[in-house]
Design an enzyme around this catalytic site. Structure first.
Site, PDB file in Angstrom:
ATOM      1  N   ASP A   1       3.616  -8.020 -39.166  1.00  0.00           N
ATOM      2  CA  ASP A   1       4.117  -6.996 -38.524  1.00  0.00           C
ATOM      3  C   ASP A   1       2.993  -6.153 -38.209  1.00  0.00           C
ATOM      4  OD1 ASP A   1       3.578  -6.402 -41.309  1.00  0.00           O
ATOM      5  OD2 ASP A   1       5.781  -5.905 -41.884  1.00  0.00           O
TER       6      ASP A   1
ATOM      7  N   ASP B   1      13.751  -1.907 -50.689  1.00  0.00           N
ATOM      8  CA  ASP B   1      15.167  -2.097 -50.054  1.00  0.00           C
ATOM      9  C   ASP B   1      15.264  -3.519 -49.891  1.00  0.00           C
ATOM     10  OD1 ASP B   1      13.460  -2.742 -48.071  1.00  0.00           O
ATOM     11  OD2 ASP B   1      14.389  -1.021 -46.762  1.00  0.00           O
TER      12      ASP B   1
ATOM     13  N   GLU C   1      14.384  -4.915 -42.158  1.00  0.00           N
ATOM     14  CA  GLU C   1      15.412  -4.102 -43.184  1.00  0.00           C
ATOM     15  C   GLU C   1      16.654  -4.527 -43.213  1.00  0.00           C
ATOM     16  OE1 GLU C   1      13.565  -2.043 -44.412  1.00  0.00           O
ATOM     17  OE2 GLU C   1      12.480  -0.417 -43.213  1.00  0.00           O
TER      18      GLU C   1
END
Ligand code: PGA
Length: 262
Positions: free
Chosen positions: A67, A136, A143
């Site tokens: 990323d 998370d 995400e």
């Protein structure tokens, strides 16, 4: 999933770096998927040491990073491009043309995402993908809510990720709000995934990833479907695992079996 639990971060980096070294020795033109963040830093240090002291050769290795922040140029000190060159590539004999990192500063980001996927295909896919995990449950910047079918694309970062990553920036406001990231499907297609987690703050995400239901709510849990995943955890990251003792027991026997088969 092969779950390896080691006492601490040093042992984790040693274990991970040895796996990567072995794969490069078997396949010198390995296609290596790489990650940024604090977790893989020690692995990069160890690989640099293997290069300097044991002549580990990166001259044919191709790398693809997971990323990059949208809006930052490769020269920006907070960009993942800068991170990779500064912490790893400049110390090894990798060829610049074999390094692929998404660009966050390109006008047509959608076309760039398609190009990145194409490039991975062209080299025959990723052989070994190194992964960290977010609090998370994200892998790359996938995400919660990321689909199993997702490919390289733009993702909006969660407030939790922005908070976690603000430690590298002057303040929270400076953290980019978007990132370009390989998708879950892109990661899933790697032949071998190597997931690392260290510290108490990752314990819940690790429990949900390994022992929870497979769900887009915890993107790392999709790795449960993958045929070859190695998870390396230190004791703290493993502390919430229900079957921790079994993983240790099983790893002991697995190693014995591998020794016997040599
Ligand atoms: P960290 O980040 O290694 O800095 O904890 C991991 C991630 O967010 O994927």
């Amino acid at each position: 999933m092969r779950v390896i639990i080691v006492p601490d971060y040093d042992a984790l980096t040693e274990e991970a770096a040895r796996i990567i070294k072995k794969e490069i020795e078997i396949k010198p033109d390995l296609v290596l998927g790489l990650a940024t963040g604090t977790t893989p830093l020690g692995v990069y240090r160890k690989l640099i040491q293997f290069h300097q002291e044991e002549s580990l050769d990166f001259s044919k290795v191709r790398t693809f990073n997971l990323d990059e922040y949208v809006g930052l140029s490769p020269k920006h000190p907070m960009s993942y491009n800068y991170f990779m060159w500064n912490n790893f590539f400049r110390y090894i004999n990798i060829r610049e043309e074999n390094v692929y990192i998404p660009r966050g500063d390109i006008k047509d980001l959608q076309a760039h995402c398609r190009w990145y996927e194409q490039k991975i295909k062209q080299v025959g896919g990723i052989d070994l993908q190194l992964l960290g995990i977010g609090r998370d449950g994200h892998i790359g910047f996938n995400e919660p809510g990321s689909s199993f079918g997702s490919r390289t694309r733009i993702k909006t970062l969660t407030p939790e990720t922005i908070e976690d990553n603000s430690r590298f920036f002057k303040n929270k406001e400076e953290v980019p709000k978007y990132a370009i990231t390989m998708g879950i499907r892109t990661i899933y297609e790697a032949k071998h995934c190597l997931l690392l987690a260290s510290g108490k703050t990752k314990a819940r995400a690790i429990r949900e990833c390994i022992e929870g239901p497979v769900s887009a709510f915890v993107p790392a849990s999709f790795l449960q479907f993958h045929p070859q995943v190695t998870v390396i955890l230190d004791e703290q990251a493993a502390s919430e695992l229900q079957r921790k003792d079994y993983y240790k027991h099983s790893e002991k026997f697995q190693r014995q079996l591998e020794e016997d088969l040599k």
